[in-house]
Design a protein around this motif. Structure first.
Motif, PDB file in Angstrom:
ATOM      1  N   MET A 175     -69.225 115.489 -21.813  1.00  0.00           N
ATOM      2  CA  MET A 175     -70.027 116.427 -22.319  1.00  0.00           C
ATOM      3  C   MET A 175     -71.490 115.781 -22.851  1.00  0.00           C
ATOM      4  SD  MET A 175     -69.489 119.255 -25.251  1.00  0.00           S
ATOM      5  CE  MET A 175     -69.146 120.949 -24.436  1.00  0.00           C
ATOM      6  N   ALA A 176     -71.327 114.734 -23.454  1.00  0.00           N
ATOM      7  CA  ALA A 176     -72.351 113.981 -24.017  1.00  0.00           C
ATOM      8  C   ALA A 176     -73.402 113.473 -22.909  1.00  0.00           C
ATOM      9  CB  ALA A 176     -71.967 112.827 -24.923  1.00  0.00           C
ATOM     10  N   GLU A 177     -72.876 112.917 -21.705  1.00  0.00           N
ATOM     11  CA  GLU A 177     -73.677 112.546 -20.784  1.00  0.00           C
ATOM     12  C   GLU A 177     -74.294 113.908 -20.171  1.00  0.00           C
ATOM     13  OE1 GLU A 177     -74.297 109.664 -19.306  1.00  0.00           O
ATOM     14  OE2 GLU A 177     -72.847 108.281 -20.124  1.00  0.00           O
ATOM     15  N   ALA A 178     -73.571 114.998 -20.036  1.00  0.00           N
ATOM     16  CA  ALA A 178     -74.139 116.175 -19.381  1.00  0.00           C
ATOM     17  C   ALA A 178     -75.339 116.626 -20.395  1.00  0.00           C
ATOM     18  CB  ALA A 178     -73.384 117.175 -19.013  1.00  0.00           C
ATOM     19  N   GLU A 179     -75.231 116.696 -21.531  1.00  0.00           N
ATOM     20  CA  GLU A 179     -76.243 117.246 -22.750  1.00  0.00           C
ATOM     21  C   GLU A 179     -77.441 116.213 -22.654  1.00  0.00           C
ATOM     22  OE1 GLU A 179     -77.652 120.224 -24.383  1.00  0.00           O
ATOM     23  OE2 GLU A 179     -75.666 120.231 -23.575  1.00  0.00           O
ATOM     24  N   CYS A 180     -77.122 115.091 -22.371  1.00  0.00           N
ATOM     25  CA  CYS A 180     -78.371 114.007 -22.708  1.00  0.00           C
ATOM     26  C   CYS A 180     -78.932 114.415 -21.474  1.00  0.00           C
ATOM     27  CB  CYS A 180     -77.411 112.601 -22.743  1.00  0.00           C
ATOM     28  SG  CYS A 180     -77.109 111.953 -24.175  1.00  0.00           S
ATOM     29  N   GLY A 181     -78.313 114.505 -20.210  1.00  0.00           N
ATOM     30  CA  GLY A 181     -79.235 114.817 -18.973  1.00  0.00           C
ATOM     31  C   GLY A 181     -80.030 116.115 -19.181  1.00  0.00           C
ATOM     32  N   ARG A 182     -79.512 117.105 -19.461  1.00  0.00           N
ATOM     33  CA  ARG A 182     -80.252 118.171 -19.810  1.00  0.00           C
ATOM     34  C   ARG A 182     -81.344 118.090 -20.724  1.00  0.00           C
ATOM     35  NH1 ARG A 182     -75.070 120.568 -18.902  1.00  0.00           N
ATOM     36  NH2 ARG A 182     -74.413 120.245 -21.196  1.00  0.00           N
ATOM     37  N   ILE A 183     -81.382 117.334 -21.945  1.00  0.00           N
ATOM     38  CA  ILE A 183     -82.261 116.879 -22.734  1.00  0.00           C
ATOM     39  C   ILE A 183     -83.378 116.222 -21.980  1.00  0.00           C
ATOM     40  CG2 ILE A 183     -82.902 115.754 -24.842  1.00  0.00           C
ATOM     41  CD1 ILE A 183     -80.167 116.409 -25.765  1.00  0.00           C
ATOM     42  N   VAL A 184     -83.056 115.122 -21.234  1.00  0.00           N
ATOM     43  CA  VAL A 184     -84.073 114.300 -20.458  1.00  0.00           C
ATOM     44  C   VAL A 184     -84.882 115.460 -19.641  1.00  0.00           C
ATOM     45  CG1 VAL A 184     -84.516 112.523 -18.812  1.00  0.00           C
ATOM     46  CG2 VAL A 184     -82.848 112.299 -20.733  1.00  0.00           C
ATOM     47  N   GLU A 185     -84.076 115.974 -18.842  1.00  0.00           N
ATOM     48  CA  GLU A 185     -84.840 117.122 -17.834  1.00  0.00           C
ATOM     49  C   GLU A 185     -85.675 118.321 -18.442  1.00  0.00           C
ATOM     50  OE1 GLU A 185     -81.530 118.867 -15.548  1.00  0.00           O
ATOM     51  OE2 GLU A 185     -80.907 116.924 -14.801  1.00  0.00           O
ATOM     52  N   GLU A 186     -85.227 118.886 -19.669  1.00  0.00           N
ATOM     53  CA  GLU A 186     -86.235 119.641 -20.255  1.00  0.00           C
ATOM     54  C   GLU A 186     -87.418 119.129 -20.967  1.00  0.00           C
ATOM     55  OE1 GLU A 186     -83.734 121.015 -23.481  1.00  0.00           O
ATOM     56  OE2 GLU A 186     -82.019 121.795 -22.219  1.00  0.00           O
ATOM     57  N   THR A 187     -87.042 117.865 -21.380  1.00  0.00           N
ATOM     58  CA  THR A 187     -88.380 117.118 -21.933  1.00  0.00           C
ATOM     59  C   THR A 187     -89.469 116.687 -20.885  1.00  0.00           C
ATOM     60  OG1 THR A 187     -86.849 116.221 -23.761  1.00  0.00           O
ATOM     61  CG2 THR A 187     -89.083 115.182 -23.204  1.00  0.00           C
TER      62      THR A 187
ATOM     63  N   ALA B 117     -94.820 113.480 -28.844  1.00  0.00           N
ATOM     64  CA  ALA B 117     -93.958 114.824 -29.187  1.00  0.00           C
ATOM     65  C   ALA B 117     -92.697 114.716 -28.278  1.00  0.00           C
ATOM     66  CB  ALA B 117     -94.969 115.980 -28.645  1.00  0.00           C
ATOM     67  N   ALA B 118     -92.940 114.117 -27.154  1.00  0.00           N
ATOM     68  CA  ALA B 118     -91.528 114.085 -26.272  1.00  0.00           C
ATOM     69  C   ALA B 118     -90.585 113.376 -26.762  1.00  0.00           C
ATOM     70  CB  ALA B 118     -92.166 113.621 -24.859  1.00  0.00           C
ATOM     71  N   CYS B 119     -91.007 112.123 -27.370  1.00  0.00           N
ATOM     72  CA  CYS B 119     -90.044 111.186 -27.892  1.00  0.00           C
ATOM     73  C   CYS B 119     -89.313 111.700 -29.136  1.00  0.00           C
ATOM     74  CB  CYS B 119     -90.861 109.906 -28.466  1.00  0.00           C
ATOM     75  SG  CYS B 119     -89.598 108.502 -28.666  1.00  0.00           S
ATOM     76  N   ARG B 120     -89.939 112.589 -29.881  1.00  0.00           N
ATOM     77  CA  ARG B 120     -89.406 113.112 -31.137  1.00  0.00           C
ATOM     78  C   ARG B 120     -88.544 114.332 -30.725  1.00  0.00           C
ATOM     79  NH1 ARG B 120     -90.882 113.266 -36.762  1.00  0.00           N
ATOM     80  NH2 ARG B 120     -89.194 114.685 -37.553  1.00  0.00           N
ATOM     81  N   HIS B 121     -88.889 115.089 -29.893  1.00  0.00           N
ATOM     82  CA  HIS B 121     -88.285 116.085 -29.201  1.00  0.00           C
ATOM     83  C   HIS B 121     -86.829 115.457 -28.733  1.00  0.00           C
ATOM     84  CE1 HIS B 121     -86.954 119.663 -27.246  1.00  0.00           C
ATOM     85  NE2 HIS B 121     -86.548 119.153 -26.144  1.00  0.00           N
ATOM     86  N   VAL B 122     -86.900 114.251 -28.057  1.00  0.00           N
ATOM     87  CA  VAL B 122     -85.632 113.753 -27.486  1.00  0.00           C
ATOM     88  C   VAL B 122     -84.577 113.462 -28.669  1.00  0.00           C
ATOM     89  CG1 VAL B 122     -84.516 111.980 -26.225  1.00  0.00           C
ATOM     90  CG2 VAL B 122     -86.602 112.918 -25.190  1.00  0.00           C
ATOM     91  N   ILE B 123     -85.185 112.889 -29.395  1.00  0.00           N
ATOM     92  CA  ILE B 123     -84.191 112.420 -30.627  1.00  0.00           C
ATOM     93  C   ILE B 123     -83.779 113.688 -31.852  1.00  0.00           C
ATOM     94  CG2 ILE B 123     -85.905 111.783 -32.374  1.00  0.00           C
ATOM     95  CD1 ILE B 123     -82.421 110.071 -31.891  1.00  0.00           C
ATOM     96  N   GLU B 124     -84.607 114.393 -31.739  1.00  0.00           N
ATOM     97  CA  GLU B 124     -83.995 115.670 -32.625  1.00  0.00           C
ATOM     98  C   GLU B 124     -83.178 116.668 -31.975  1.00  0.00           C
ATOM     99  OE1 GLU B 124     -84.915 115.875 -35.692  1.00  0.00           O
ATOM    100  OE2 GLU B 124     -86.372 114.364 -35.662  1.00  0.00           O
ATOM    101  N   GLU B 125     -83.159 116.578 -30.529  1.00  0.00           N
ATOM    102  CA  GLU B 125     -82.205 117.404 -29.669  1.00  0.00           C
ATOM    103  C   GLU B 125     -80.988 116.600 -29.590  1.00  0.00           C
ATOM    104  OE1 GLU B 125     -82.468 120.772 -28.704  1.00  0.00           O
ATOM    105  OE2 GLU B 125     -84.006 120.558 -30.185  1.00  0.00           O
ATOM    106  N   LEU B 126     -80.951 115.285 -29.307  1.00  0.00           N
ATOM    107  CA  LEU B 126     -79.957 114.678 -29.107  1.00  0.00           C
ATOM    108  C   LEU B 126     -79.191 114.861 -30.464  1.00  0.00           C
ATOM    109  CD1 LEU B 126     -79.391 111.016 -27.852  1.00  0.00           C
ATOM    110  CD2 LEU B 126     -78.677 111.411 -30.157  1.00  0.00           C
TER     111      LEU B 126
END
Length: 147
Positions: A53-65, A103-112
């Motif tokens: 689940m962690a791998e999949a969610e990280c992938g979604r966050i990267v794709e969304e970003t 902005a994108a870098c901040r988004h990635v860590i906050e969503e993670l």
């Protein structure tokens, strides 16, 4: 390569993954293990994750970003036992301009932190151990039953 790693994180390698001739700005975030939490001395910590689940969610966050901003993203998070000062998470983002890159870098860590089922177990100087949730995926609890 996956997003979770049981080995030391390589920020230079992440930067190499996102660098390109059309990307003039690179932003990076590295989160390290601190020696305290809420006023208590921390000796070490251990990260656990719901792997698939962690791998999949990280992938979604990267794709969304990468859809939201014209950037490339590289992300890794440690699992396992870490000492004070070790990198627990590393993110590199490259874009043509600094505003979108930051902005994108901040988004990635906050969503993670918000979405990815990763937990840390801290060992304190007084010998006590406590689970501290990072990602709060619905319906999941930390190992040992902690929400």
């Amino acid at each position: 390569m996956g997003f979770l790693s049981d080995r030391s994180l390589d920020l230079a390698g992440l930067i190499a993954e996102v660098t390109g001739p059309d990307r003039g700005g690179i932003a990076a975030f590295v989160g390290t293990v601190r020696d305290h939490h809420q006023g208590r001395p921390v000796m070490e910590l251990e990260y656990s994750a719901y792997g698939a689940m962690a791998e999949a969610e990280c992938g979604r966050i990267v794709e969304e970003t990468e859809r939201r901003w014209p950037v490339r993203v590289a992300l890794r998070h440690r699992i396992g036992l870490l000492a004070i000062g070790e990198a627990a998470v590393a993110i590199a983002v490259a874009g043509a301009h600094r505003d979108e890159t930051f902005a994108a870098c901040r988004h990635v860590i906050e969503e993670l932190k918000r979405r990815v089922p990763i937990w840390k177990r801290e060992r304190y100087a007084d010998g006590t151990v406590e689970w501290v949730g990072t990602g709060q995926a619905p319906g999941l609890t930390a190992p040992g039953g902690r929400p």
